[in-house]
Design an enzyme around this catalytic site. Structure first.
Site, mmCIF file in Angstrom:
data_model
loop_
_atom_site.group_PDB
_atom_site.id
_atom_site.type_symbol
_atom_site.label_atom_id
_atom_site.label_comp_id
_atom_site.label_asym_id
_atom_site.label_seq_id
_atom_site.Cartn_x
_atom_site.Cartn_y
_atom_site.Cartn_z
ATOM 1 N N ASP A 1 -9.790 -5.769 -3.551
ATOM 2 C CA ASP A 1 -9.310 -4.758 -2.589
ATOM 3 C C ASP A 1 -10.514 -3.606 -2.544
ATOM 4 O O ASP A 1 -10.886 -3.240 -3.208
ATOM 5 C CB ASP A 1 -8.018 -4.214 -3.124
ATOM 6 N N HIS B 1 -7.310 -5.853 0.729
ATOM 7 C CA HIS B 1 -6.185 -5.145 1.131
ATOM 8 C C HIS B 1 -5.396 -5.592 2.356
ATOM 9 O O HIS B 1 -4.262 -4.841 2.678
ATOM 10 C CB HIS B 1 -6.579 -3.704 1.030
ATOM 11 N N SER C 1 0.844 -1.231 -0.001
ATOM 12 C CA SER C 1 -0.162 -0.093 0.025
ATOM 13 C C SER C 1 1.001 1.221 0.030
ATOM 14 O O SER C 1 1.529 1.324 -0.891
ATOM 15 C CB SER C 1 -0.902 -0.149 1.175
#
EC number: 3.1.2.12
Lengths: 284, 284
Positions: free
Chosen positions: A222, A254, A146
């Site tokens: 996600d 995620h 991320s």
């Protein structure tokens, strides 16, 4: 440097250490996994940069990297994601301030004093690691999740020759076009967008790419796909003819469960690239 | 159906056969590799669609697919790329007419009479194969190279439920925007571009994608990158959140050496997808 803990793990040692950083002007904490091979020689080093809200601890305990790092005989470092402490500026939002350094050197008040995470990773922590542990500076690779995937890609392309390979899990791939990016770059770097392009993986890929293999995994379920903009990076990678692999993994979200599922492939990918890169260490 | 040859290969049989096709109105030739397992039960079938100038023979002799197909116990069919013969329209250019059917049903003179390669693959050859050999109709996958990669992707997305997986080597990925596509679609389908969209992998991916995994390999030193437009397909795949992998392989060109290097991965990819797809045959 202070040793906060050292624990046996997969035949090696999972340590947690702290040290004063000139870049951030604070005491910084990091985790380091050293495989058994580090007892007898220098081993390759994989950097794992974490995402928003994380400390050094999340990936160290939840990503499952050490099992495969031990198998390949490589070390993994888990840095923190920002400076921390009472004297360090912060924000009530989870995506700005402490836990959200975005791997840039802030130039704007109130962040400029401590928020220098690019220099912290690129220089300060680098010297602590190679001066203090049995690590082969000629064999480094970098990955992240991320915001940390953004950091990994930005540092890899921004420091040519430093990393043999780069990978990312669900990276913030095009932050100059996302609310995960525009907000933070405005705060840390100022409203002049020309200062942002060195911190956008898609723009860096379009401009010059990376001199080595790239691996990106993205979960198809996600929650943050609209903020991550993976399609922009995929297009840029192929348009650049970048050596690399982009994988869309259906059904994965995620979370660290997504990372844990695919970290084995990433460790193998980096281990091979670092072996091919011809480092100087006894771990070769 | 006529048997032109049958040769022992990797414990199985490499056959070459011909048959009259109602779709093309001509006699058509194809290669079929049957693994040893086909002696005792039905086996999964992988289609390999070839590129411009190829007959059934090029991939059969140069791609190296049979070694890995034998290992996984799957059959591979190598169709021709167009109708052929004295009564069949042709063009002096290598990329139009015989050897360049583009896997469409032509509607324009002088091509409409014989150039019905979509129907030939989707229907005619399908019946010849499943009626004549120990093949499991419930377990099919498709791959191809260049024009054949275009064909594989178009047929896979155009015939939902038919193929468990699709892959491509250096496909013509966005023919409606390429001189490898616009010229042929104009000739075969006419100037009305609305008829073209069912034969453009990028447009099909944007519109609805594929209900299964996709694997694309592209050589970074391919001589025809500007005509193939892989970056358009990569962007579309990730924007669609398509389950899939896009790999840029540095240094590889457009040749069968590129295919031979990576066909092992493709065979394993399809074998797994077909095993997961729950066919009806004894090969399961």
């Amino acid at each position: 440097m202070k040793t906060l803990s050292e624990t046996r793990l997969f035949g090696g040692v999972q340590g947690v250490y702290s040290h004063p950083s000139a870049a951030t002007g604070t005491e910084m904490t990091f985790g380091l996994f050293l495989p058994r091979a580090a007892r007898t020689g220098k081993v390759p080093l994989l950097w794992f940069l974490s995402g928003l809200t994380c400390t050094h601890e999340n990936a160290m305990t939840k990503a499952g990297a050490q099992a495969w790092a031990a198998e390949h005989g490589i070390a993994v470092v888990f840095p923190d994601t920002s400076p921390r402490g009472d004297g360090v500026a912060d924000d009530a939002a989870f995506d700005l301030g402490q836990g959200a350094g975005f791997y840039v050197n802030a130039t704007q008040a109130p962040w400029a004093g401590h928020y220098r995470m690019w220099d912290y990773i690129a220089t300060d922590l680098t010297r602590v690691l190679f001066d203090g542990f049995a690590l082969d500076e000629g064999r480094q690779a970098i990955t992240g999740h991320s915001m940390g995937g953004h950091g990994a890609l930005s540092l890899a392309m921004g420091l040519p020759g430093r990393f043999a390979s780069v990978s990312a899990f669900a990276p913030i791939a095009n932050p100059t076009q996302s609310d995960w990016g525009r907000k933070q770059f405005t705060a840390y770097l100022g409203a002049d967008e020309s200062a942002w392009s060195a911190h956008d993986a898609t723009l860096l890929m379009r401009a010059h790419g990376f001199d080595g293999p790239v691996l990106v995994d993205q979960g198809g379920a996600d929650q943050f796909l609209g903020l991550l903009r993976p399609e922009a990076l995929a297009e840029a990678m192929v348009a650049r003819r970048q050596e690399g692999i982009f994988r869309m993994q259906p059904g994965y979200d995620h979370s660290y469960f997504f990372i844990a599922t695919f970290i084995r492939d990433h460790i193998a990918f980096h281990a091979r690239a670092m072996a091919d890169s011809g480092g100087s260490g006894a771990g070769s």
